[in-house]
Design a protein around this motif. Structure first.
Motif, PDB file in Angstrom:
ATOM      1  N   ILE A 141       0.508  -0.862  -0.309  1.00  0.00           N
ATOM      2  CA  ILE A 141       0.007   0.186   0.014  1.00  0.00           C
ATOM      3  C   ILE A 141       0.100   1.451   0.055  1.00  0.00           C
ATOM      4  CG2 ILE A 141      -1.558   1.545   0.959  1.00  0.00           C
ATOM      5  CD1 ILE A 141      -3.024  -1.708   2.146  1.00  0.00           C
ATOM      6  N   ARG A 142       0.410   2.167  -0.863  1.00  0.00           N
ATOM      7  CA  ARG A 142       1.305   3.437  -0.963  1.00  0.00           C
ATOM      8  C   ARG A 142       0.764   4.253  -0.507  1.00  0.00           C
ATOM      9  NH1 ARG A 142       6.024   3.029  -3.413  1.00  0.00           N
ATOM     10  NH2 ARG A 142       6.650   1.625  -4.047  1.00  0.00           N
ATOM     11  N   ASP A 143       1.477   5.572   0.446  1.00  0.00           N
ATOM     12  CA  ASP A 143       0.537   7.240   0.685  1.00  0.00           C
ATOM     13  C   ASP A 143       1.244   8.128   0.166  1.00  0.00           C
ATOM     14  OD1 ASP A 143      -0.002   9.315   2.387  1.00  0.00           O
ATOM     15  OD2 ASP A 143      -1.382   7.766   2.767  1.00  0.00           O
ATOM     16  N   GLU A 144       0.611   8.619  -1.272  1.00  0.00           N
ATOM     17  CA  GLU A 144       1.932   9.274  -1.433  1.00  0.00           C
ATOM     18  C   GLU A 144       3.266   9.175  -1.813  1.00  0.00           C
ATOM     19  OE1 GLU A 144       1.891  12.966   0.989  1.00  0.00           O
ATOM     20  OE2 GLU A 144      -0.215  13.282   1.043  1.00  0.00           O
ATOM     21  N   GLY A 145       2.554   7.818  -2.561  1.00  0.00           N
ATOM     22  CA  GLY A 145       3.841   7.670  -3.513  1.00  0.00           C
ATOM     23  C   GLY A 145       4.956   6.668  -2.287  1.00  0.00           C
ATOM     24  N   LYS A 146       5.218   6.527  -1.046  1.00  0.00           N
ATOM     25  CA  LYS A 146       5.259   5.880  -0.619  1.00  0.00           C
ATOM     26  C   LYS A 146       4.823   4.626  -0.267  1.00  0.00           C
ATOM     27  CE  LYS A 146       7.915   7.101   4.261  1.00  0.00           C
ATOM     28  NZ  LYS A 146       8.026   8.031   5.074  1.00  0.00           N
ATOM     29  N   LEU A 147       5.457   3.563   0.156  1.00  0.00           N
ATOM     30  CA  LEU A 147       5.624   2.747   0.519  1.00  0.00           C
ATOM     31  C   LEU A 147       5.095   2.462   2.408  1.00  0.00           C
ATOM     32  CD1 LEU A 147       5.117  -0.609   0.204  1.00  0.00           C
ATOM     33  CD2 LEU A 147       6.881  -1.343   0.347  1.00  0.00           C
ATOM     34  N   VAL A 148       4.299   2.432   2.377  1.00  0.00           N
ATOM     35  CA  VAL A 148       3.449   2.106   4.020  1.00  0.00           C
ATOM     36  C   VAL A 148       3.813   1.353   4.511  1.00  0.00           C
ATOM     37  CG1 VAL A 148       2.851   4.745   3.501  1.00  0.00           C
ATOM     38  CG2 VAL A 148       1.586   3.191   3.515  1.00  0.00           C
ATOM     39  N   ALA A 149       2.716  -0.057   3.946  1.00  0.00           N
ATOM     40  CA  ALA A 149       1.712  -0.994   4.287  1.00  0.00           C
ATOM     41  C   ALA A 149       2.697  -2.602   3.670  1.00  0.00           C
ATOM     42  CB  ALA A 149       1.560  -1.191   4.645  1.00  0.00           C
ATOM     43  N   MET A 150       2.652  -3.674   3.564  1.00  0.00           N
ATOM     44  CA  MET A 150       2.963  -5.105   2.803  1.00  0.00           C
ATOM     45  C   MET A 150       2.535  -5.940   3.281  1.00  0.00           C
ATOM     46  SD  MET A 150       7.319  -5.483   2.562  1.00  0.00           S
ATOM     47  CE  MET A 150       6.903  -6.843   1.779  1.00  0.00           C
ATOM     48  N   ALA A 151       3.087  -7.116   2.466  1.00  0.00           N
ATOM     49  CA  ALA A 151       2.547  -8.523   3.296  1.00  0.00           C
ATOM     50  C   ALA A 151       2.814  -9.432   2.071  1.00  0.00           C
ATOM     51  CB  ALA A 151       1.368  -8.771   3.993  1.00  0.00           C
ATOM     52  N   GLY A 152       2.810 -10.650   2.292  1.00  0.00           N
ATOM     53  CA  GLY A 152       3.505 -11.491   1.380  1.00  0.00           C
ATOM     54  C   GLY A 152       2.965 -13.396   1.321  1.00  0.00           C
ATOM     55  N   GLU A 153       3.783 -13.786   0.381  1.00  0.00           N
ATOM     56  CA  GLU A 153       4.187 -15.402   0.440  1.00  0.00           C
ATOM     57  C   GLU A 153       5.138 -15.317   0.998  1.00  0.00           C
ATOM     58  OE1 GLU A 153      -0.404 -15.996  -3.268  1.00  0.00           O
ATOM     59  OE2 GLU A 153       2.643 -16.540  -3.416  1.00  0.00           O
ATOM     60  N   ARG A 154       5.663 -16.477   2.047  1.00  0.00           N
ATOM     61  CA  ARG A 154       7.020 -16.900   1.766  1.00  0.00           C
ATOM     62  C   ARG A 154       6.713 -18.367   2.053  1.00  0.00           C
ATOM     63  NH1 ARG A 154       9.990 -14.862   7.312  1.00  0.00           N
ATOM     64  NH2 ARG A 154       8.695 -16.670   8.496  1.00  0.00           N
ATOM     65  N   LEU A 155       6.609 -19.737   2.919  1.00  0.00           N
ATOM     66  CA  LEU A 155       6.919 -20.855   2.475  1.00  0.00           C
ATOM     67  C   LEU A 155       6.148 -21.187   2.202  1.00  0.00           C
ATOM     68  CD1 LEU A 155       7.970 -22.121   6.842  1.00  0.00           C
ATOM     69  CD2 LEU A 155      10.050 -21.634   4.538  1.00  0.00           C
ATOM     70  N   ARG A 156       5.890 -22.260   1.063  1.00  0.00           N
ATOM     71  CA  ARG A 156       5.370 -22.702   0.449  1.00  0.00           C
ATOM     72  C   ARG A 156       4.820 -24.695   0.817  1.00  0.00           C
ATOM     73  NH1 ARG A 156       3.608 -20.344  -5.047  1.00  0.00           N
ATOM     74  NH2 ARG A 156       2.296 -22.585  -4.702  1.00  0.00           N
ATOM     75  N   PRO A 157       5.307 -25.218   1.952  1.00  0.00           N
ATOM     76  CA  PRO A 157       4.577 -26.350   2.064  1.00  0.00           C
ATOM     77  C   PRO A 157       3.455 -27.138   1.450  1.00  0.00           C
ATOM     78  CG  PRO A 157       4.493 -25.866   4.099  1.00  0.00           C
ATOM     79  CD  PRO A 157       4.439 -24.468   3.239  1.00  0.00           C
ATOM     80  N   PRO A 158       3.455 -28.156   0.733  1.00  0.00           N
ATOM     81  CA  PRO A 158       1.897 -29.273  -0.300  1.00  0.00           C
ATOM     82  C   PRO A 158       0.831 -28.460   0.441  1.00  0.00           C
ATOM     83  CG  PRO A 158       4.123 -30.922  -0.347  1.00  0.00           C
ATOM     84  CD  PRO A 158       4.487 -29.321   0.590  1.00  0.00           C
ATOM     85  N   GLY A 159       0.118 -27.721  -0.147  1.00  0.00           N
ATOM     86  CA  GLY A 159      -1.421 -27.058   0.267  1.00  0.00           C
ATOM     87  C   GLY A 159      -0.859 -26.071   1.211  1.00  0.00           C
ATOM     88  N   TRP A 160      -0.228 -25.201   1.274  1.00  0.00           N
ATOM     89  CA  TRP A 160      -0.015 -24.298   1.941  1.00  0.00           C
ATOM     90  C   TRP A 160       0.513 -23.215   1.708  1.00  0.00           C
ATOM     91  CZ3 TRP A 160      -2.996 -25.091   6.769  1.00  0.00           C
ATOM     92  CH2 TRP A 160      -3.913 -26.029   7.405  1.00  0.00           C
ATOM     93  N   THR A 161      -0.131 -21.838   1.619  1.00  0.00           N
ATOM     94  CA  THR A 161       0.924 -21.270   1.479  1.00  0.00           C
ATOM     95  C   THR A 161       1.218 -20.148   2.757  1.00  0.00           C
ATOM     96  OG1 THR A 161       1.063 -20.865  -0.789  1.00  0.00           O
ATOM     97  CG2 THR A 161       1.869 -18.881   0.623  1.00  0.00           C
ATOM     98  N   GLU A 162       2.776 -19.537   3.499  1.00  0.00           N
ATOM     99  CA  GLU A 162       2.580 -18.843   4.321  1.00  0.00           C
ATOM    100  C   GLU A 162       1.957 -17.358   4.412  1.00  0.00           C
ATOM    101  OE1 GLU A 162       5.747 -17.434   8.291  1.00  0.00           O
ATOM    102  OE2 GLU A 162       6.386 -18.906   6.109  1.00  0.00           O
ATOM    103  N   ILE A 163       1.512 -16.615   5.423  1.00  0.00           N
ATOM    104  CA  ILE A 163       1.288 -15.177   5.091  1.00  0.00           C
ATOM    105  C   ILE A 163       2.550 -14.448   6.029  1.00  0.00           C
ATOM    106  CG2 ILE A 163       0.242 -13.052   5.463  1.00  0.00           C
ATOM    107  CD1 ILE A 163      -2.395 -14.880   4.415  1.00  0.00           C
TER     108      ILE A 163
END
Length: 231
Positions: A141-163
């Motif tokens: 999420i950007r506010d006035e062009g600046k990145l102020v928040a984030m989240a994503g995917e990391r570990l991906r064992p079969p059937g699952w994904t870590e946020i």
């Protein structure tokens, strides 16, 4: 999508299974030990932590005097190893999360890594390296062009994904940005037929309350422990 907490036995050793499945291209493997490339993630894993051969295999990745990060072993070092430090944490799984895309979010790319690392440094959500972004989709999420928040995917064992890497700049907290990000990341995970899960520190009660409020449930406690080889 898996919804039962008890259905997630794969989550007892998610890094090992991810390194032998979706993340095999990031893996270095030596027998019963494995690790991510050092510029992707700092995590190591053992196929069977109770087997002394696994700890012997781990030696290939950890010269004497250096430390290795392993999760969920209960601070049980193998022969010839010792605990250097340990942080208690928790593992939560999606049981009732309302996942939904959010068109206002931006997909982060390698071009954003410098700014991502600045946000990580300000918020300290956990390890994030220059190539971590290659592990999965990261939204911001950007506010006035600046990145102020984030989240994503990391570990991906079969059937699952870590946020993971859920963080908001202190000046922008209290606006529900983390919830928006989690729901949007989860929508992508669910679209693949997988189930979201996540980790956080046991002392981070504010985050735990948020995760439980929006539809996650505690699956187990888990330690994040640094080990080193005895001289």
């Amino acid at each position: 999508m898996t919804t039962s907490i008890e259905a997630g036995r794969v989550l007892d050793n998610p890094a090992w299974l991810a390194l032998h499945a979706e993340h095999a291209r990031f893996a270095q493997v030596n027998g019963l030990a494995a690790r991510y490339h050092s510029d992707v993630a700092p995590f190591h894993a053992l196929g069977d932590p109770d087997d002394p051969r696994a700890w012997d295999d781990l030696c290939a990745f950890v010269p004497p005097g250096e430390q290795v990060l392993l999760a969920g072993l209960g601070e049980r070092p193998g022969p010839g190893w010792r605990v250097e430090r340990s942080v208690p944490g928790v593992q939560l799984v999606d049981v009732a999360l309302r996942a939904e895309p959010d068109p206002a979010l931006v997909v982060l790319t390698a071009d954003d890594v410098a700014e991502i690392l600045q946000l990580i440094a300000r918020t300290q959500p956990g390890p994030y390296l220059r190539r971590t972004i290659e592990l999965g989709t990261y939204l911001g999420i950007r506010d006035e062009g600046k990145l102020v928040a984030m989240a994503g995917e990391r570990l991906r064992p079969p059937g699952w994904t870590e946020i993971s890497a859920v963080c908001t700049d202190p000046a922008h907290r209290g606006r529900g940005l983390a919830t928006r990000l989690i729901r949007a990341v989860a929508a992508g995970i669910r679209a693949r037929g997988e189930t979201p899960f996540l980790h956080t520190g046991a002392a981070n009660v504010t985050a735990i309350r948020l995760y439980e409020k929006i539809g996650f449930a505690l699956r187990r406690t888990v330690d994040f422990t640094a080990y080193s080889r005895r001289p």
